[in-house]
Design an enzyme around this catalytic site. Structure first.
Site, PDB file in Angstrom:
ATOM      1  N   GLY A 720       0.813  -1.212   0.000  1.00  0.00           N
ATOM      2  CA  GLY A 720       0.000   0.000   0.000  1.00  0.00           C
ATOM      3  C   GLY A 720       0.841   1.254   0.000  1.00  0.00           C
ATOM      4  O   GLY A 720       0.338   2.356  -0.175  1.00  0.00           O
ATOM      5  N   GLY A 722       2.980   2.220  -2.153  1.00  0.00           N
ATOM      6  CA  GLY A 722       3.262   2.773  -3.481  1.00  0.00           C
ATOM      7  C   GLY A 722       4.592   2.305  -4.029  1.00  0.00           C
ATOM      8  O   GLY A 722       5.086   2.865  -5.016  1.00  0.00           O
ATOM      9  N   SER A 723       5.152   1.256  -3.451  1.00  0.00           N
ATOM     10  CA  SER A 723       6.497   0.856  -3.894  1.00  0.00           C
ATOM     11  C   SER A 723       6.485   0.332  -5.330  1.00  0.00           C
ATOM     12  O   SER A 723       7.464   0.524  -6.059  1.00  0.00           O
ATOM     13  CB  SER A 723       7.103  -0.171  -2.939  1.00  0.00           C
ATOM     14  OG  SER A 723       6.373  -1.371  -2.936  1.00  0.00           O
ATOM     15  N   ALA A 760      11.713  -2.773   7.128  1.00  0.00           N
ATOM     16  CA  ALA A 760      12.938  -2.017   7.388  1.00  0.00           C
ATOM     17  C   ALA A 760      13.113  -0.853   6.412  1.00  0.00           C
ATOM     18  O   ALA A 760      14.234  -0.426   6.153  1.00  0.00           O
ATOM     19  CB  ALA A 760      14.166  -2.921   7.365  1.00  0.00           C
ATOM     20  N   SER A 761      12.031  -0.327   5.886  1.00  0.00           N
ATOM     21  CA  SER A 761      12.106   0.834   4.980  1.00  0.00           C
ATOM     22  C   SER A 761      13.110   0.602   3.871  1.00  0.00           C
ATOM     23  O   SER A 761      13.876   1.492   3.492  1.00  0.00           O
ATOM     24  CB  SER A 761      12.496   2.091   5.771  1.00  0.00           C
ATOM     25  OG  SER A 761      11.553   2.394   6.754  1.00  0.00           O
ATOM     26  N   LYS A 947      16.456   8.011  -0.130  1.00  0.00           N
ATOM     27  CA  LYS A 947      16.536   7.263   1.132  1.00  0.00           C
ATOM     28  C   LYS A 947      15.099   6.798   1.448  1.00  0.00           C
ATOM     29  O   LYS A 947      14.220   6.900   0.604  1.00  0.00           O
ATOM     30  CB  LYS A 947      17.062   8.159   2.255  1.00  0.00           C
ATOM     31  CG  LYS A 947      18.486   8.627   2.069  1.00  0.00           C
ATOM     32  CD  LYS A 947      19.053   9.287   3.321  1.00  0.00           C
ATOM     33  CE  LYS A 947      18.582  10.702   3.481  1.00  0.00           C
ATOM     34  NZ  LYS A 947      19.305  11.440   4.552  1.00  0.00           N
ATOM     35  N   GLU A 951       8.851   4.454   7.492  1.00  0.00           N
ATOM     36  CA  GLU A 951       8.715   4.211   8.935  1.00  0.00           C
ATOM     37  C   GLU A 951       8.964   5.433   9.799  1.00  0.00           C
ATOM     38  O   GLU A 951       8.437   5.531  10.906  1.00  0.00           O
ATOM     39  CB  GLU A 951       9.672   3.095   9.358  1.00  0.00           C
ATOM     40  CG  GLU A 951       9.285   1.742   8.815  1.00  0.00           C
ATOM     41  CD  GLU A 951      10.197   0.656   9.340  1.00  0.00           C
ATOM     42  OE1 GLU A 951       9.825  -0.018  10.295  1.00  0.00           O
ATOM     43  OE2 GLU A 951      11.307   0.500   8.776  1.00  0.00           O
TER      44      GLU A 951
END
Ligand code: FES
Length: 991
Positions: A720, A722-723, A760-761, A947, A951
């Site tokens: 969710g 948007g990756s 982990a972002s 970056k 999170e």
């Protein structure tokens, strides 16, 4: 019985039975936009528009189809989102169009119900105020967006429908700090910025609305990019706005059975006997499995890495239960009603054991031992209920603190909270035509699930395929192999497809949550106010199992001891078993706990000089993070140096937006008309990570098609955030193509390359790095083929891709379609494609300044947060709309952590608030004004300078609110959440 229904203008005659819910009936009719969020209607995900007088268009009411019987809807006309517009992508209702355009759709699980609620409003009120929009959609909970963009979308759609010009918006995205040199810089150093003014910016807007009209971005593309750093629409937004069948549960398989779990009513008990005979005797029940029926294979459920971090203290089904909600037995039956009957007929004889509900009691001599089974592996000290012990040290802290000019010690407590994604955990499994087991599941970690489930069900990895469709939110809760083994056991036992889903109560008691902690900070400074050392001691509550216990607490220690630069540091932690439901991964992953303590500790230490004290000590460009090397995240660490930071700019921009100078204005801090009200402002600094150094790895495949479009196959998991869109933007940028021509598919363990998963972002940075590498290799293949065959005489190294063409410096150009057809059919025939992998030994931190404005009612203890501002350095924002969406939604989720959310137990260890209504997540009408500001730096190790951002919005709200309460009242609150009772008690104690 038979009923007739008209759904979206189509007449249906339906066989139903008296107990069938309208939601179940509609989904049987394949209206899959009608969702299951809970069993009580509190999520609102099941909402549809219904009338018994369809000739009156304004008579439609929003009803919860999950609490209404199908029989009650007999003769009614119903509108679902499938009926809002035509079937084609370019045929959208203005509401759908604006939801897509404004970035109002993240996971999209709540979207159909939100759209219907908004339609109901606009049908009766074409010119609603913002408050009326919020009120209208308040019954549909969204855990992703923070409601800002959905409200904007509704207001814009209303304007379109009235024939008015919709309001225009800008987006608070600052240019990369290095200005014209993008992308060559590193964000500069704080030394470069000595001239920056202290926190004395002007008061911001003075708006009296909650939703700032700053959502629809003006184009913010840097001149050097065409797709990256642009507010592209999400690649999945249209299908989500249309309610298409994209989620795990949105499919019907022939002969599918309903699977479910019998859970423990005891916090701690041994199972002496289970009689399943009555359940098995029910016609239509196909399997009832207990610990006697499945292999005993010890495992750890956290989907993190290989080998899984210890301890290994779980089995699929056990003869002992360790918390209320623990697994007892599983059933597969032909209908949901039969399933429930069978679960009720299982007769379990328990020997109740003494239970412990706090780490302090679990550590006391003579406490009951929660893990007394002989086959558990790598528990630190089972006899003392210590799952994990951590002791990490950098330089001589004792000596540094002994020699410090001043030292300060303070202690904090954080509570257990739940991810509460609106889509519960759900999985389907079946045997395919090749006798392989397919598991379609709502997971953040499909590849970990495949690897981890294999030994539990006795199949080799090659006979398992895990498919991850769209996910209705995860927030870490789906970074776990949680129900897939149970679903698979039932398919193996019955040979039939099985659908297995948690109820909302099971989401609370049988899924995962955030670790409660007690944190004690002790630090020392020299005579100049520079930190010389810091010690952090944590006692964490692991609940009944140790999953993520090591790694979450390692992140707490690392964030707590790395946000400020420390010559010496020590982290000591015990992760302690209790008889409570199990914490695990939750957005922020240990950082929100650590920063709640740290950002108050620093303020308490320095009092009025807090901001200057923090500025003097926060970690800066060029400084190393010593704890990164000595800690790692449960395994080897790596040396790391800060290479980009916009923290100073974040502090400055956020201060302007919140109106920080009002802190010094006594007239603002009190209200003559309401003398019991005190106002205050608070700040918390945040530093997070970008993936796990040396551990996270992603891969991507890109293939050129006949028409010049590309298939992008990624193992990365869009939950969710948007990756998928962000990764497609990276590919499109590198391939000189628009986003429409990059077709994304994620993720399927048979067809997409490996990825550690969404946690982990890491996705933009790690998976994005893989996409960029693969795209660059495809680019090389294209230019070489073009130079050799289609642009004779051209130097392939001087060709470039732009606008769907290969360009030569001499002005010639050839389309990608021509290159594709030529390479596939005419000469030197080959498939232009590439696969690339990426990992990183660095994890460049994003930074942020989180501001909060509060009002405290000194009579009731009520804390009302009026405004939240977060200024974030996320490197270059690949997509500013999805990035700000992450910040807005994250801040609201974090606000719940600060002021109201808490899992509360009775003395028997039973959760007293296992419903969304009692647990209380924010609704649209309750959120404060939100403002997200993107302070762009350029991170040299990231794709296009990016970056992470997913999170960090979770990290700073609680300490910022705590600091604001202190600013308002002079009372320091060291325990979350800030309920009126807790605040009132603190105010009374303060006097
Ligand atoms: S977008 Fe609303 S719950 Fe995810």
């Amino acid at each position: 019985m038979q009923i007739s229904l008209t759904v979206n203008g189509t007449h249906h005659t339906l066989d139903t039975h008296p107990g069938e819910l309208l939601r179940t009936a509609l989904r049987r009719l394949r209206y899959f936009s009608v969702k299951h969020g809970d069993e009580t209607g509190e999520s609102g995900a099941d909402a549809v528009l219904l009338t018994h007088t369809p000739d009156q268009p304004t008579s439609y009411r929003l009803v919860n189809s999950g609490v209404m019987l199908a029989a009650q809807a007999g003769g009614a006309a119903i509108l679902t989102v499938e009926g809002l517009s035509g079937p084609r992508d370019d045929d959208l209702h203005p509401l759908q169009r604006e939801f897509v355009a404004c970035g109002a759709i993240q996971c999209g699980y709540c979207t159909p119900a939100q759209l219907l609620a908004a339609k109901r409003l606009l049908d009766t009120n074409p010119n609603p105020s913002e408050a009326e929009v919020r009120e209208a959609i308040a019954g549909v909970l969204c855990r992703c967006t923070g409601y800002l963009k959905p409200v904007q979308a509704v207001l814009r759609a209303a304007a379109w429908l009235r024939g008015d010009e919709p309001p225009t918006f800008d987006l608070a995205v600052l240019d990369a700090l290095d200005g014209g040199e993008w992308p060559t810089g590193d964000g500069g150093s704080d030394e470069d910025r000595d001239g920056i003014d202290p926190l004395d910016g002007p008061v911001s807007g003075g708006t009296d609305i909650q939703t700032r009209t700053r959502v629809m971005p003006a184009a913010v593309a840097h001149p050097q990019t065409a797709v990256v750093n642009k507010p592209e629409h999400k690649v999945d937004a249209v299908k989500l706005s249309k309610g298409r069948a994209v989620f795990a549960d949105d499919m019907e398989l022939p002969g599918m059975l309903y699977g479910g779990l019998l859970t423990s009513p005891h916090a701690h008990a041994r199972i002496l006997a289970i009689d399943t005979s009555r359940a098995k005797a029910l016609p239509g029940v196909h399997a009832v499995l207990t610990y006697q029926d499945v292999p005993r294979v010890v495992y750890a459920s956290g989907g993190q890495s290989y080998p899984n971090p210890p301890p290994y203290d779980q089995v699929s089904l056990d003869n002992k239960v360790r918390h209320v909600g623990d697994r007892v037995a599983i059933v597969a039956a032909e209908t949901p009603e039969l399933l429930q009957q069978a679960l009720d007929l299982i007769d379990v004889t328990y020997e109740a054991l003494p239970a412990v509900l706090t780490p302090q009691k679990a550590l006391a001599p003579g406490a009951p031992i929660i893990h007394d089974e002989p086959d558990a592996v790598s528990i630190h000290d089972a006899g003392r209920n210590i799952a994990v012990h951590i002791h990490v040290e950098h330089n001589d802290v004792d000596r540094a603190l002994a020699e410090a000019a001043h030292t300060y010690t303070s202690e904090y407590h954080v509570q257990q909270v739940q991810q509460a994604s609106i889509e519960p955990h759900v999985a389907l499994s079946w045997w395919d035509e090749d006798d392989r087991l397919v598991i379609r599941t709502s997971t953040q970690v499909p590849f970990h699930v495949r690897r981890m489930v294999a030994p539990l069900i006795g199949l080799p990895v090659r006979r398992i395929r895990v498919v991850k469709p769209r996910i209705g939110g995860g927030f870490g809760g789906k970074q776990e192999m949680l129900i897939e083994d149970l679903c698979a056991h039932l398919t193996i036992a019955t040979g039939r497809p099985v659908r297995f889903e948690y109820s909302r109560a099971q989401e609370f008691s049988s899924a995962r949550s955030r670790h409660p902690q007690t944190l004690r900070y002790r630090s020392g400074v020299d005579a100049q106010g520079k930190l010389v050392g810091m010690e952090l001691e944590i006692i964490a509550d692991a609940g009944a199992y140790g999953t993520h216990g090591l790694t979450v607490q390692m992140v707490s220690g690392f964030r707590g001891l790395s946000t400020y630069w420390l010559p010496s540091a020590r982290f000591v932690c015990d992760v302690v078993y209790t008889n409570k439901p199990v914490p695990g991964a939750f957005r922020g992953y240990g950082a929100p706990q650590a920063l709640f303590g740290l950002e108050q500790h620093m303020e308490e230490f320095a009092l009025a000089l807090a901001v200057e004290f923090k500025r003097r000590n926060w970690i800066k460009v060029g400084q190393e993070m010593p704890m990164a090397e000595v800690m790692g995240e449960g395994r080897e660490g790596f040396a790391q140096t800060i290479r980009s930071s916009g923290l100073e700019e974040c502090v400055q921009e956020g201060a302007k937006a919140i109106g920080w100078e009002r802190r010094d204005d006594p007239a603002w801090k009190t209200d003559p008309d309401r003398p019991h009200i005190r106002r205050g402002l608070g700040l918390a600094l945040c530093m997070h990570g970008t993936g796990i150094a040396g551990l996270d790895m992603g891969a991507a495949s890109i293939k050129l098609n006949d028409d010049g479009s590309f298939n992008l196959l990624i193992g990365a998991t869009d939950l969710g955030t948007g990756s998928d869109t962000v990764l497609a933007q990276i590919a499109a940028e590198a391939l000189g193509m628009d986003l429409e021509h990059v077709l994304v598919y994620s993720s399927d363990t048979d067809f997409t390359p490996f990825d550690t998963g969404a946690y982990a972002s890491s996705t933009t940075y790690i998976s994005g790095g893989a996409v960029l590498k693969a795209a660059e290799e495809v680019q090389r293949q294209i230019t070489r083929h073009a130079a050799r065959h289609l642009l004779p005489g051209a130097d392939p190294d001087l060709l470039w891709l732009e606008g769907g063409q290969v360009h030569s410096p001499d002005g010639r150009a050839v389309s990608l379609e021509t290159v594709a057809l030529h390479s596939l059919h005419q000469a030197d025939q080959h498939q232009i494609m590439a696969t690339a992998s990426h990992m990183s030994y660095v994890s460049p931190p994003p930074f942020a300044a989180q501001y909060a404005e509060v009002e405290v009612d000194t009579i009731t203890g009520q804390v009302t947060v009026q405004k939240l501002v977060m200024a974030v350095d996320c490197g270059i924002a690949i997509n500013p709309v999805t990035a700000t969406g992450q910040v807005e939604g994250g801040m609201v989720q974090a606000l719940g952590y600060a002021v109201c959310e808490e899992m509360v137990y009775d003395e028997a260890g039973r959760l007293v608030n296992p419903r969304l209504g009692d647990y209380r997540i924010f609704a649209a009408g309750e959120v404060p004004e939100l403002q997200a500001i993107l302070v762009q730096t350029y991170e040299p190790s990231g794709p296009y300078g990016a970056k992470a951002i997913a999170e960090i919005p979770m990290d700073g709200v609680a300490p910022a609110v705590a600091n604001a309460i202190y600013d308002a009242t002079g009372v320091r609150l060291r325990q979350l959440p800030f309920t009126p009772e807790r605040v009132w008690n603190a105010l009374q104690a303060h006097g």
